[in-house]
Design a protein around this motif. Structure first.
Motif, PDB file in Angstrom:
ATOM      1  N   VAL A 173       0.809  -1.223   0.000  1.00 31.77           N
ATOM      2  CA  VAL A 173       0.000   0.000   0.000  1.00 31.77           C
ATOM      3  C   VAL A 173       0.841   1.272   0.000  1.00 31.77           C
ATOM      4  CG1 VAL A 173      -1.919  -1.159   1.141  1.00 31.77           C
ATOM      5  CG2 VAL A 173      -0.242   0.057   2.536  1.00 31.77           C
ATOM      6  N   GLY A 174       2.169   1.135  -0.147  1.00 28.98           N
ATOM      7  CA  GLY A 174       2.999   2.316  -0.368  1.00 28.98           C
ATOM      8  C   GLY A 174       3.611   2.932   0.858  1.00 28.98           C
ATOM      9  N   SER A 175       3.230   2.467   2.050  1.00 30.51           N
ATOM     10  CA  SER A 175       3.780   3.037   3.285  1.00 30.51           C
ATOM     11  C   SER A 175       3.684   2.001   4.389  1.00 30.51           C
ATOM     12  CB  SER A 175       3.006   4.302   3.665  1.00 30.51           C
ATOM     13  OG  SER A 175       3.556   4.895   4.827  1.00 30.51           O
ATOM     14  N   GLY A 176       4.579   2.116   5.385  1.00 31.12           N
ATOM     15  CA  GLY A 176       4.556   1.168   6.486  1.00 31.12           C
ATOM     16  C   GLY A 176       4.867  -0.246   6.044  1.00 31.12           C
ATOM     17  N   CYS A 177       5.805  -0.388   5.107  1.00 28.82           N
ATOM     18  CA  CYS A 177       6.099  -1.703   4.537  1.00 28.82           C
ATOM     19  C   CYS A 177       7.588  -2.007   4.609  1.00 28.82           C
ATOM     20  CB  CYS A 177       5.630  -1.754   3.077  1.00 28.82           C
ATOM     21  SG  CYS A 177       5.679  -3.413   2.372  1.00 28.82           S
ATOM     22  N   PHE A 178       7.916  -3.234   5.030  1.00 28.05           N
ATOM     23  CA  PHE A 178       9.291  -3.722   5.078  1.00 28.05           C
ATOM     24  C   PHE A 178       9.522  -4.647   3.886  1.00 28.05           C
ATOM     25  CE2 PHE A 178       8.319  -2.553   9.399  1.00 28.05           C
ATOM     26  CZ  PHE A 178       9.507  -2.087   9.939  1.00 28.05           C
ATOM     27  N   HIS A 179      10.515  -4.335   3.061  1.00 31.48           N
ATOM     28  CA  HIS A 179      10.855  -5.144   1.889  1.00 31.48           C
ATOM     29  C   HIS A 179      12.243  -5.749   2.027  1.00 31.48           C
ATOM     30  CE1 HIS A 179       7.771  -2.636  -0.218  1.00 31.48           C
ATOM     31  NE2 HIS A 179       7.596  -3.730  -0.924  1.00 31.48           N
ATOM     32  N   ARG A 180      12.438  -6.914   1.425  1.00 33.65           N
ATOM     33  CA  ARG A 180      13.791  -7.379   1.164  1.00 33.65           C
ATOM     34  C   ARG A 180      14.383  -6.501   0.057  1.00 33.65           C
ATOM     35  NH1 ARG A 180      15.186 -12.719   2.599  1.00 33.65           N
ATOM     36  NH2 ARG A 180      13.462 -13.917   3.487  1.00 33.65           N
ATOM     37  N   ARG A 181      15.627  -6.141   0.210  1.00 38.90           N
ATOM     38  CA  ARG A 181      16.248  -5.293  -0.809  1.00 38.90           C
ATOM     39  C   ARG A 181      16.257  -5.991  -2.170  1.00 38.90           C
ATOM     40  NH1 ARG A 181      19.671  -0.978  -1.242  1.00 38.90           N
ATOM     41  NH2 ARG A 181      19.782  -0.750   1.016  1.00 38.90           N
ATOM     42  N   GLU A 182      16.583  -7.297  -2.186  1.00 39.26           N
ATOM     43  CA  GLU A 182      16.744  -7.970  -3.481  1.00 39.26           C
ATOM     44  C   GLU A 182      15.447  -8.056  -4.272  1.00 39.26           C
ATOM     45  OE1 GLU A 182      17.396  -9.489  -0.518  1.00 39.26           O
ATOM     46  OE2 GLU A 182      16.820 -11.614  -0.550  1.00 39.26           O
ATOM     47  N   ILE A 183      14.293  -8.107  -3.596  1.00 37.08           N
ATOM     48  CA  ILE A 183      13.054  -8.206  -4.371  1.00 37.08           C
ATOM     49  C   ILE A 183      12.722  -6.887  -5.051  1.00 37.08           C
ATOM     50  CG2 ILE A 183      12.129 -10.000  -2.850  1.00 37.08           C
ATOM     51  CD1 ILE A 183      10.053  -7.770  -1.994  1.00 37.08           C
ATOM     52  N   LEU A 184      13.117  -5.764  -4.412  1.00 40.76           N
ATOM     53  CA  LEU A 184      12.901  -4.467  -5.047  1.00 40.76           C
ATOM     54  C   LEU A 184      13.869  -4.270  -6.207  1.00 40.76           C
ATOM     55  CD1 LEU A 184      12.222  -2.079  -2.025  1.00 40.76           C
ATOM     56  CD2 LEU A 184      10.585  -2.919  -3.711  1.00 40.76           C
ATOM     57  N   CYS A 185      14.925  -5.058  -6.223  1.00 44.05           N
ATOM     58  CA  CYS A 185      15.890  -4.995  -7.335  1.00 44.05           C
ATOM     59  C   CYS A 185      15.589  -6.031  -8.415  1.00 44.05           C
ATOM     60  CB  CYS A 185      17.309  -5.183  -6.798  1.00 44.05           C
ATOM     61  SG  CYS A 185      17.841  -3.820  -5.734  1.00 44.05           S
ATOM     62  N   GLY A 186      14.411  -6.680  -8.317  1.00 46.75           N
ATOM     63  CA  GLY A 186      13.958  -7.541  -9.406  1.00 46.75           C
ATOM     64  C   GLY A 186      14.218  -9.019  -9.254  1.00 46.75           C
ATOM     65  N   GLN A 187      14.673  -9.475  -8.106  1.00 44.11           N
ATOM     66  CA  GLN A 187      15.016 -10.892  -7.970  1.00 44.11           C
ATOM     67  C   GLN A 187      13.775 -11.779  -7.889  1.00 44.11           C
ATOM     68  OE1 GLN A 187      18.157 -11.867  -5.208  1.00 44.11           O
ATOM     69  NE2 GLN A 187      17.245 -13.831  -4.697  1.00 44.11           N
ATOM     70  N   ASN A 188      13.790 -12.895  -8.579  1.00 49.09           N
ATOM     71  CA  ASN A 188      12.723 -13.893  -8.504  1.00 49.09           C
ATOM     72  C   ASN A 188      12.937 -14.789  -7.293  1.00 49.09           C
ATOM     73  OD1 ASN A 188      11.418 -13.082 -10.922  1.00 49.09           O
ATOM     74  ND2 ASN A 188      12.931 -14.214 -12.114  1.00 49.09           N
ATOM     75  N   TYR A 189      11.832 -15.363  -6.818  1.00 44.57           N
ATOM     76  CA  TYR A 189      11.940 -16.276  -5.681  1.00 44.57           C
ATOM     77  C   TYR A 189      12.500 -17.625  -6.126  1.00 44.57           C
ATOM     78  CZ  TYR A 189      10.658 -19.811  -2.290  1.00 44.57           C
ATOM     79  OH  TYR A 189      10.711 -20.871  -1.427  1.00 44.57           O
ATOM     80  N   SER A 190      13.360 -18.175  -5.293  1.00 49.50           N
ATOM     81  CA  SER A 190      13.840 -19.551  -5.486  1.00 49.50           C
ATOM     82  C   SER A 190      14.177 -20.107  -4.107  1.00 49.50           C
ATOM     83  CB  SER A 190      15.071 -19.585  -6.395  1.00 49.50           C
ATOM     84  OG  SER A 190      16.184 -18.986  -5.752  1.00 49.50           O
ATOM     85  N   LYS A 191      14.290 -21.409  -4.020  1.00 49.48           N
ATOM     86  CA  LYS A 191      14.590 -22.052  -2.741  1.00 49.48           C
ATOM     87  C   LYS A 191      15.976 -21.687  -2.238  1.00 49.48           C
ATOM     88  CE  LYS A 191      11.509 -25.997  -3.477  1.00 49.48           C
ATOM     89  NZ  LYS A 191      11.398 -27.474  -3.595  1.00 49.48           N
ATOM     90  N   GLU A 192      16.813 -21.155  -3.117  1.00 47.69           N
ATOM     91  CA  GLU A 192      18.167 -20.767  -2.720  1.00 47.69           C
ATOM     92  C   GLU A 192      18.216 -19.375  -2.097  1.00 47.69           C
ATOM     93  OE1 GLU A 192      17.587 -22.183  -5.874  1.00 47.69           O
ATOM     94  OE2 GLU A 192      18.128 -24.102  -4.936  1.00 47.69           O
TER      95      GLU A 192
END
Length: 583
Positions: free
Chosen positions: A226-245
Motif C-alpha cells: 500500500v505504499g507506506s509502512g512496509c518492510f521489503h527485502r532489498r533484493e526483491i525491489l531490485c527484481g530478484q525472482n523467488y527460489s529455494k536458494e
C-alpha cells in the motif's frame, strides 16, 4: 535533518532508558505528562523537552527567514549546493552523509553508536520526467546500496511517524522464520492515522479495509503493497525472482566494509541519483518500483507476488505507524480519485492480475485484487441509482414492484441485510453509529465524484486524449479549517467540479422528491403511492444523506460553505435536468 541528527544523541538514550513510546518527540511531548512521581525521569524529561523546544524554534526561525548560521553553512557543504540558481524542480544531486554509522566517533552521549543518516535530493531537470514517488524510491535504493546496503528496507510516507518501536523487530521475525521466512518478500503494516475525529467525518480511518479486507487478501495469498509502512527485502525491489536458494544465513551476516572515504563515497553515489542514470536500464520496469501508474505501490507489490514471493499482513494492537488523514472533503476526494484511477488503470492494462498473474498467483488472489482495482467502475451503478429512480419518480415512471406485491420482498431483504451487516461490521471494529453514517455518505460521494473522474480519465487515456498524472494530496490546513474539522463540520470552501456534481445531484433529488410527493398527494385515491414507495424512500434517503450539502449551499455563512459559483451552477443544472425529464 541536521538538527535532528544532533538531537538524536540525547533523544535516543532517553528513549531507551525510559522505554519511551512513541519515539517521535513531537508526538510524545504532545501527549505525555511530566512524570512528577519519578524524580529521576522528571529531571531528564524537563531537560530533554527544553532541548527539543529550542531545536523547533531554531528550525522555525530558519524556515521563516531562510537564513542559516555561518557556522552551520561552513560545516555542511550540502547547504552550499542549494544555490540561488537551484530550485525544487531544477537542481543537481545533493547528497551528504550526516551521520556515518561506521565512524567510531559517531556515538550518542552514552557512547552507543548512532545509525547512518543520509540527506539526498536526487537530481531534477525540467526536461527529464522524475517519476514522482517511485523515482525517489528507486534513487534511494541505489544510493543506499552503496552506503549501507541493508538487507531490509522500510518505507513510510513523509507525514507518518513510528508509533511502535517494536515494529522493526516484529517485521524481522517474519523474514527470519526458519521454515517460511525465505519465502517472504515484504511485510505490510496497516495505514493508520492519528488526527481522526470521533465520528471520522471523512471516513479516513480505513478500519474495515485494515481489519477485514487486507486480512482477507492475506488469507488468499498475501496483501497488496500500500505504499507506506512496509518492510521489503532489498533484493526483491531490485527484481530478484523467488527460489529455494533465497535463504539468508542470518547468523553468518557481517557488516560490509566500505574502504572509500566519506567525501569520495558521496561523490560516487551522486551519479546513482542523476537524471540520466536510468536511461536504457530496467529501472522502473523490472527493477525497483514500477513507473507509469498513479498507484506505483499496488503494481509493484503485484509484480513481486508474481515473481513467486509471499507477502505478510501484520496488524499489531499498538499500531506501527501513524500518519495524517485529509482534513477537508476535497482533499479526501482527490486522494481517492488518484487511487481509483490508478487501480483501474492497472486492471485495464497488461499488468491486470488476470494477465500478469496468470498461473503465477492463486486465482482467489487475482479476484481479491479486483475488489480494489474496480473501484472506479463502481461509479456507473451508483450514478444510475442516484439519478434515474429520482427522475423517473418526477416523470411518474415506476421502476420497482408495488409495496403490496410480494416481489418487493427481495428488494427489502437485500437493502435491510446489507445495511445491517455493514453497520454491524463497522461498529464491531471500533466505529460509532454516527461514524457509520458518515462512512455511508463518503461511500456515496466518492463513487459520484472520485471514482467517476478516475473512470473517465482512464477512458480518455485509453482513447489517447490524456495522460495519467500523479496528484499529491495536500494535508496542510489553516486554523479555521482545522477547527471545523475538529467540530466535524464538512468543509467545502473551494470551487471544484466535484462539488458541482455533488451539489447538482443533491438538488436534483430534492426537486424530484418534492415533485414525486406532489404527484402522490394529488392522486392519493388511486393508491399511486404504492407504485412509488421504494423510489420515494430511496430519494428521501439521498436527501437525508446530503444534508451537509444543503447546509453548505444555503445555511452556512463561514468560509467552509459552498462557493456561490458552485451554488448557482448546481441550481441551474438541476433545474435543467428536471425540465428535460418532464418534456
Amino acid at each position: 535533518m541536521l538538527e535532528a541528527s544532533r538531537f538524536s544523541k540525547i533523544w535516543l538514550p532517553f528513549c531507551k532508558k525510559f522505554k519511551v513510546e512513541p519515539r517521535s518527540p513531537e508526538a510524545y511531548f504532545r501527549t505525555a505528562v511530566e512524570p512528577l512521581g519519578e524524580p529521576a525521569m522528571a529531571k531528564e524529561w524537563t531537560s530533554v523537552k527544553k532541548l527539543y523546544e529550542d531545536m523547533k524554534k531554531r528550525i522555525e526561525t530558519t524556515t521563516k527567514l531562510g537564513l542559516i548560521s555561518e557556522e552551520m553553512y561552513q560545516e555542511h557543504k550540502g547547504f552550499k549546493e542549494w544555490t540561488l540558481l537551484a530550485s525544487k524542480r531544477d537542481h543537481q544531486t545533493i547528497l551528504q552523509i550526516l551521520i556515518n554509522g561506521r565512524d567510531p566517533n559517531a556515538v550518542d552521549i552514552e557512547g552507543q553508536s548512532l545509525p547512518t543518516l543520509v540527506y539526498l535530493a536526487r537530481e531534477k531537470r525540467p526536461q527529464y520526467h522524475h517519476n514522482f514517488k517511485a523515482g525517489a524510491m528507486n534513487a534511494l535504493l541505489r544510493v543506499s546500496s552503496k552506503i549501507s546496503d541493508g538487507l531490509i528496507i522500510l518505507n513510510v510516507d513523509c507525514d507518518m511517524y513510528s508509533n511502535n518501536s517494536e515494529s522493526v523487530r516484529d517485521a524481522i521475525c517474519f523474514f527470519m522464520d526458519e521454515e517460511e521466512g525465505h519465502k517472504v518478500g515484504f511485510v505490510q503494516f496497516p495505514q493508520t492515522f492519528e488526527n481522526l475525529t470521533k465520528n471520522d467525518v471523512y471516513s479516513s480511518s480505513l478500519n474495515v479495509i485494515n481489519e477485514v479486507e487486507l486480512p482477507g487478501l492475506d488469507g488468499n495469498g498475501g496483501p497488496c503493497y500500500v505504499g507506506s509502512g512496509c518492510f521489503h527485502r532489498r533484493e526483491i525491489l531490485c527484481g530478484q525472482n523467488y527460489s529455494k536458494e533465497c535463504k539468508v544465513d542470518w547468523k553468518g551476516l557481517t557488516k560490509r566494509e566500505v574502504e572509500q572515504s566519506i567525501s569520495v563515497l558521496e561523490e560516487t553515489c551522486k551519479v546513482l541519483a542523476s537524471c540520466t542514470y536510468e536511461e536504457n536500464t530496467q529501472w522502473g520496469k523490472e527493477m525497483g518500483l514500477k513507473y507509469g501508474c498513479p498507484v506505483e505501490d499496488i503494481i509493484t507489490g503485484l509484480a513481486i507476488q508474481c515473481r513467486g514471493w509471499r507477502s505478510i499482513y501484520f496488524n499489531p494492537k499498538r499500531k506501527g505507524f501513524l500518519g495524517v488523514a485529509p482534513t477537508t472533503l476535497l482533499q479526501s476526494l482527490v486522494q481517492h480519485k488518484r487511487w481509483s484511477e490508478g487501480d483501474f488503470q492497472i486492471f485495464a492494462s497488461r499488468y491486470s492480475p488476470f494477465v500478469m498473474g496468470y498461473k503465477k498467483i492463486p486465482l482467489k488472489l487475482q479476484f481479491s485484487y479486483c475488489y480494489f482495482l474496480l473501484w472506479a467502475a463502481n461509479c456507473l451503478a451508483t450514478l444510475y441509482y442516484v439519478v434515474v429512480p429520482s427522475l423517473c419518480l418526477l416523470r411518474g415512471i415506476s421502476l420497482f414492484p408495488e409495496i403490496s406485491n410480494s416481489w418487493v420482498l427481495p428488494f427489502a431483504f437485500v437493502i435491510f441485510v446489507h445495511r445491517a451487516y455493514s453497520l454491524g461490521e463497522f461498529v464491531f471494529f471500533g466505529g460509532t453509529l454516527q461514524g457509520w453514517w458518515n462512512d455511508q455518505r463518503m461511500w456515496l460521494y466518492k463513487r459520484m465524484t472520485s471514482y467517476f473522474f478516475g473512470f473517465l480519465d482512464n477512458i480518455l487515456r485509453l482513447l489517447g486524449f490524456s495522460k495519467s498524472a500523479f496528484v499529491i494530496t495536500a494535508k496542510v490546513a489553516d486554523d479555521d479549517v482545522s477547527q471545523r474539522y475538529k467540530q466535524e463540520i464538512m468543509e467545502f470552501g473551494a470551487s471544484s467540479p466535484m462539488f458541482t456534481i455533488l451539489a447538482t445531484l443533491a438538488l436534483l433529488n430534492a426537486f424530484c422528491f418534492i415533485g414525486g410527493l406532489m404527484r402522490v398527494i394529488a392522486d392519493v385515491e388511486n393508491l399511486v403511492w404504492e407504485r412509488f414507495t421504494l423510489q420515494i424512500l430511496l430519494c428521501g434517503m439521498l436527501i437525508f444523506i446530503n444534508l451537509p450539502i444543503y447546509q453548505g449551499l444555503f445555511l452556512r455563512k463561514d468560509n467552509g460553505s459552498m462557493p456561490t459559483s458552485v451554488t448557482c451552477q448546481s441550481i441551474m443544472f438541476a433545474i435543467l435536468a428536471c425540465a428535460l425529464s418532464l418534456y
